[in-house]
Motif scaffolding. Structure first.
Motif, PDB file in Angstrom:
ATOM      1  N   ILE A 136       4.183 -19.220 -20.896  1.00  0.00           N
ATOM      2  CA  ILE A 136       2.813 -18.942 -20.478  1.00  0.00           C
ATOM      3  C   ILE A 136       2.665 -18.718 -18.981  1.00  0.00           C
ATOM      4  CG2 ILE A 136       0.501 -19.987 -20.310  1.00  0.00           C
ATOM      5  CD1 ILE A 136       1.191 -21.397 -22.989  1.00  0.00           C
ATOM      6  N   TYR A 137       3.345 -19.529 -18.195  1.00  0.00           N
ATOM      7  CA  TYR A 137       3.140 -19.485 -16.743  1.00  0.00           C
ATOM      8  C   TYR A 137       4.420 -19.946 -16.060  1.00  0.00           C
ATOM      9  CZ  TYR A 137       1.538 -21.172 -12.146  1.00  0.00           C
ATOM     10  OH  TYR A 137       1.403 -21.417 -10.806  1.00  0.00           O
ATOM     11  N   SER A 138       4.714 -19.339 -14.908  1.00  0.00           N
ATOM     12  CA  SER A 138       5.904 -19.746 -14.171  1.00  0.00           C
ATOM     13  C   SER A 138       5.669 -19.603 -12.674  1.00  0.00           C
ATOM     14  CB  SER A 138       7.116 -18.897 -14.584  1.00  0.00           C
ATOM     15  OG  SER A 138       8.271 -19.285 -13.850  1.00  0.00           O
ATOM     16  N   PHE A 139       6.331 -20.456 -11.899  1.00  0.00           N
ATOM     17  CA  PHE A 139       6.286 -20.302 -10.450  1.00  0.00           C
ATOM     18  C   PHE A 139       7.612 -20.720  -9.837  1.00  0.00           C
ATOM     19  CE2 PHE A 139       4.467 -24.743 -10.587  1.00  0.00           C
ATOM     20  CZ  PHE A 139       5.435 -25.382  -9.818  1.00  0.00           C
ATOM     21  N   VAL A 140       7.809 -20.277  -8.600  1.00  0.00           N
ATOM     22  CA  VAL A 140       8.929 -20.723  -7.769  1.00  0.00           C
ATOM     23  C   VAL A 140       8.317 -21.306  -6.505  1.00  0.00           C
ATOM     24  CG1 VAL A 140      11.003 -20.071  -6.511  1.00  0.00           C
ATOM     25  CG2 VAL A 140      10.432 -18.914  -8.652  1.00  0.00           C
ATOM     26  N   ALA A 141       8.757 -22.501  -6.138  1.00  0.00           N
ATOM     27  CA  ALA A 141       8.192 -23.168  -4.963  1.00  0.00           C
ATOM     28  C   ALA A 141       9.293 -23.674  -4.045  1.00  0.00           C
ATOM     29  CB  ALA A 141       7.305 -24.332  -5.396  1.00  0.00           C
ATOM     30  N   ARG A 142       8.990 -23.675  -2.753  1.00  0.00           N
ATOM     31  CA  ARG A 142       9.839 -24.326  -1.758  1.00  0.00           C
ATOM     32  C   ARG A 142       9.127 -25.614  -1.355  1.00  0.00           C
ATOM     33  NH1 ARG A 142       9.240 -20.982   2.206  1.00  0.00           N
ATOM     34  NH2 ARG A 142       7.735 -22.300   3.257  1.00  0.00           N
ATOM     35  N   GLY A 143       9.683 -26.735  -1.795  1.00  0.00           N
ATOM     36  CA  GLY A 143       8.937 -27.979  -1.629  1.00  0.00           C
ATOM     37  C   GLY A 143       7.699 -27.925  -2.506  1.00  0.00           C
ATOM     38  N   THR A 144       6.533 -28.020  -1.886  1.00  0.00           N
ATOM     39  CA  THR A 144       5.274 -27.890  -2.635  1.00  0.00           C
ATOM     40  C   THR A 144       4.550 -26.584  -2.305  1.00  0.00           C
ATOM     41  OG1 THR A 144       4.085 -29.144  -0.920  1.00  0.00           O
ATOM     42  CG2 THR A 144       4.963 -30.384  -2.804  1.00  0.00           C
ATOM     43  N   VAL A 145       5.262 -25.663  -1.670  1.00  0.00           N
ATOM     44  CA  VAL A 145       4.685 -24.353  -1.324  1.00  0.00           C
ATOM     45  C   VAL A 145       5.093 -23.332  -2.377  1.00  0.00           C
ATOM     46  CG1 VAL A 145       4.591 -22.499   0.382  1.00  0.00           C
ATOM     47  CG2 VAL A 145       4.758 -24.888   1.131  1.00  0.00           C
ATOM     48  N   ILE A 146       4.135 -22.865  -3.156  1.00  0.00           N
ATOM     49  CA  ILE A 146       4.431 -21.874  -4.188  1.00  0.00           C
ATOM     50  C   ILE A 146       4.634 -20.513  -3.544  1.00  0.00           C
ATOM     51  CG2 ILE A 146       3.526 -20.667  -6.206  1.00  0.00           C
ATOM     52  CD1 ILE A 146       2.170 -23.230  -7.058  1.00  0.00           C
ATOM     53  N   LEU A 204      12.856 -27.312 -12.872  1.00  0.00           N
ATOM     54  CA  LEU A 204      14.249 -27.318 -12.441  1.00  0.00           C
ATOM     55  C   LEU A 204      14.259 -27.354 -10.920  1.00  0.00           C
ATOM     56  CD1 LEU A 204      17.323 -26.950 -12.846  1.00  0.00           C
ATOM     57  CD2 LEU A 204      16.916 -24.473 -12.891  1.00  0.00           C
ATOM     58  N   LEU A 205      14.860 -28.381 -10.346  1.00  0.00           N
ATOM     59  CA  LEU A 205      14.951 -28.530  -8.890  1.00  0.00           C
ATOM     60  C   LEU A 205      16.356 -28.179  -8.441  1.00  0.00           C
ATOM     61  CD1 LEU A 205      12.582 -30.411  -9.907  1.00  0.00           C
ATOM     62  CD2 LEU A 205      12.988 -31.774  -7.852  1.00  0.00           C
ATOM     63  N   ASP A 206      16.445 -27.327  -7.415  1.00  0.00           N
ATOM     64  CA  ASP A 206      17.760 -26.890  -6.951  1.00  0.00           C
ATOM     65  C   ASP A 206      17.683 -26.498  -5.475  1.00  0.00           C
ATOM     66  OD1 ASP A 206      20.213 -25.664  -6.467  1.00  0.00           O
ATOM     67  OD2 ASP A 206      20.313 -24.740  -8.441  1.00  0.00           O
ATOM     68  N   ASN A 207      18.395 -27.241  -4.645  1.00  0.00           N
ATOM     69  CA  ASN A 207      18.562 -26.889  -3.235  1.00  0.00           C
ATOM     70  C   ASN A 207      17.241 -26.697  -2.496  1.00  0.00           C
ATOM     71  OD1 ASN A 207      20.244 -26.387  -1.028  1.00  0.00           O
ATOM     72  ND2 ASN A 207      20.210 -24.172  -1.372  1.00  0.00           N
ATOM     73  N   GLY A 208      16.289 -27.590  -2.760  1.00  0.00           N
ATOM     74  CA  GLY A 208      15.016 -27.538  -2.054  1.00  0.00           C
ATOM     75  C   GLY A 208      13.965 -26.664  -2.695  1.00  0.00           C
ATOM     76  N   TYR A 209      14.309 -25.984  -3.778  1.00  0.00           N
ATOM     77  CA  TYR A 209      13.368 -25.113  -4.478  1.00  0.00           C
ATOM     78  C   TYR A 209      13.100 -25.671  -5.877  1.00  0.00           C
ATOM     79  CZ  TYR A 209      14.265 -21.831  -0.719  1.00  0.00           C
ATOM     80  OH  TYR A 209      14.376 -21.253   0.527  1.00  0.00           O
ATOM     81  N   THR A 210      11.889 -25.446  -6.349  1.00  0.00           N
ATOM     82  CA  THR A 210      11.503 -25.901  -7.681  1.00  0.00           C
ATOM     83  C   THR A 210      11.085 -24.703  -8.520  1.00  0.00           C
ATOM     84  OG1 THR A 210      10.718 -28.013  -6.800  1.00  0.00           O
ATOM     85  CG2 THR A 210       9.981 -27.405  -9.014  1.00  0.00           C
ATOM     86  N   TYR A 211      11.625 -24.635  -9.719  1.00  0.00           N
ATOM     87  CA  TYR A 211      11.319 -23.554 -10.658  1.00  0.00           C
ATOM     88  C   TYR A 211      10.591 -24.198 -11.843  1.00  0.00           C
ATOM     89  CZ  TYR A 211      14.978 -21.590  -7.740  1.00  0.00           C
ATOM     90  OH  TYR A 211      15.720 -21.197  -6.659  1.00  0.00           O
ATOM     91  N   CYS A 212       9.454 -23.642 -12.201  1.00  0.00           N
ATOM     92  CA  CYS A 212       8.614 -24.245 -13.245  1.00  0.00           C
ATOM     93  C   CYS A 212       8.215 -23.216 -14.283  1.00  0.00           C
ATOM     94  CB  CYS A 212       7.354 -24.850 -12.611  1.00  0.00           C
ATOM     95  SG  CYS A 212       6.110 -25.399 -13.812  1.00  0.00           S
ATOM     96  N   VAL A 213       8.112 -23.674 -15.535  1.00  0.00           N
ATOM     97  CA  VAL A 213       7.570 -22.825 -16.592  1.00  0.00           C
ATOM     98  C   VAL A 213       6.735 -23.683 -17.533  1.00  0.00           C
ATOM     99  CG1 VAL A 213       9.605 -23.065 -18.098  1.00  0.00           C
ATOM    100  CG2 VAL A 213       8.080 -21.093 -18.364  1.00  0.00           C
ATOM    101  N   VAL A 214       5.573 -23.150 -17.900  1.00  0.00           N
ATOM    102  CA  VAL A 214       4.699 -23.766 -18.905  1.00  0.00           C
ATOM    103  C   VAL A 214       4.876 -22.964 -20.188  1.00  0.00           C
ATOM    104  CG1 VAL A 214       2.333 -24.385 -19.536  1.00  0.00           C
ATOM    105  CG2 VAL A 214       3.052 -24.453 -17.122  1.00  0.00           C
ATOM    106  N   ALA A 215       5.122 -23.661 -21.294  1.00  0.00           N
ATOM    107  CA  ALA A 215       5.422 -22.965 -22.547  1.00  0.00           C
ATOM    108  C   ALA A 215       4.725 -23.627 -23.723  1.00  0.00           C
ATOM    109  CB  ALA A 215       6.932 -22.952 -22.800  1.00  0.00           C
TER     110      ALA A 215
END
Length: 227
Positions: free
Chosen positions: A7-17, A58-69
C-alpha cells in the motif's frame, strides 16, 4: 495493483523521509512515520500489525525502508520488497547525495522506482517467495519482531487506520465470527472504534445501527432489550 497489495512505502535517513509512494488515500503514512520515530535499537527488522495490515521496517546503515501492506500478502513479500528497494536505493544514492538530501527531495527520482518494485512484487509473489526461501529468508522473517502497533506508539486508545474507503473491506479479511452484544453495545456507548479504517463492513454497520436503536428504545421505554 489490486485490492490486496503493498500500500505505501518510504525511504528515510534517520527520521527524515527522502522518498515515498502510495496510490491509496488514508492516514497510514502518518502512522508509519510515528512508528519510525519509535523504532527500538534491538534489531534491524520489525513488523507491526494494525487492523489486518502490517508495517514492516528494514534498517540498514542509517537508512530505514518501510512498507505498509495488506496482511494477506504475508510477511515474506514485504521484507523481500524492502530488500529490493534497499539495493536499488544504495546503488543510486550510496554516496553523498542521500547523506545530504533534504526531506522528500528524492521523490522525483525514486518514487517511481518504489512503484515499480511494488508492482513487481505484487505481480510475482511466487517468485519473490521462492527467492526468499533460497536466501533462507523464511527463518529470518519469522524471527522479525512482531508487535501490535498500539503498543509501539504507547497510545491509550485504539488507532484508526484509514486506507482508501472505497475498497471492499470484506475482501481484506475483516470478518467477525462472533460478537458479544452486551460488550459491543457498551463499547458503542463509550465511543470506541471498531475498525481502524473508520468505516464498518456492511454487516457491522447493520449490527451497530441495530444496537443503537435497541439502546434508544431501552432508554425511552425503560425495558431491558440488551443482555
Amino acid at each position: 495493483m489490486g485490492q490486496k497489495s503493498l500500500i505505501y512505502s518510504f525511504v528515510a535517513r534517520g527520521t527524515v523521509i527522502l522518498a515515498e509512494y502510495t496510490e491509496f488515500s488514508g492516514n497510514f503514512n502518518s502512522i508509519a512515520f510515528q512508528c519510525l520515530q519509535k523504532l527500538p535499537a534491538t534489531s534491524n527488522k520489525f513488523t507491526y500489525n494494525c487492523d489486518a495490515h502490517t508495517f514492516t521496517y528494514l534498517l540498514d546503515n542509517g537508512y530505514t525502508y518501510c512498507v505498509v501492506a495488506d496482511e494477506s500478502v504475508g510477511r515474506q513479500v514485504p521484507m523481500a520488497f524492502l530488500e529490493r528497494i534497499r539495493d536499488d536505493f544504495v546503488s543510486r544514492y550510496g554516496g553523498e547525495k542521500a547523506a545530504t538530501a533534504p526531506a522528500n527531495s528524492l521523490n522525483k527520482d525514486f518514487s517511481s522506482k518504489l512503484k515499480e518494485h511494488m508492482q513487481y512484487c505484487f505481480d510475482h509473489p511466487e517468485e519473490i517467495s521462492k527467492l526468499a526461501k533460497v536466501k533462507d529468508q523464511v527463518s529470518e522473517v519469522k524471527g522479525v519482531m512482531m508487535e501490535n502497533i498500539e503498543k509501539v506508539l504507547d497510545r491509550g486508545e485504539k488507532i484508526e487506520l484509514l486506507v482508501d474507503k472505497t475498497q471492499n473491506l470484506h475482501e481484506q479479511g475483516m470478518v467477525q465470527t462472533s460478537i458479544e452484544i452486551g460488550a459491543l453495545s457498551s463499547s458503542l456507548e463509550g465511543g470506541a472504534s471498531f475498525g481502524m479504517f473508520g468505516v464498518f463492513p456492511s454487516s457491522w454497520t447493520e449490527l451497530a445501527e441495530g444496537l443503537l436503536v435497541l439502546r434508544n428504545q431501552f432508554q425511552e421505554d425503560n425495558h431491558q432489550l440488551l443482555h
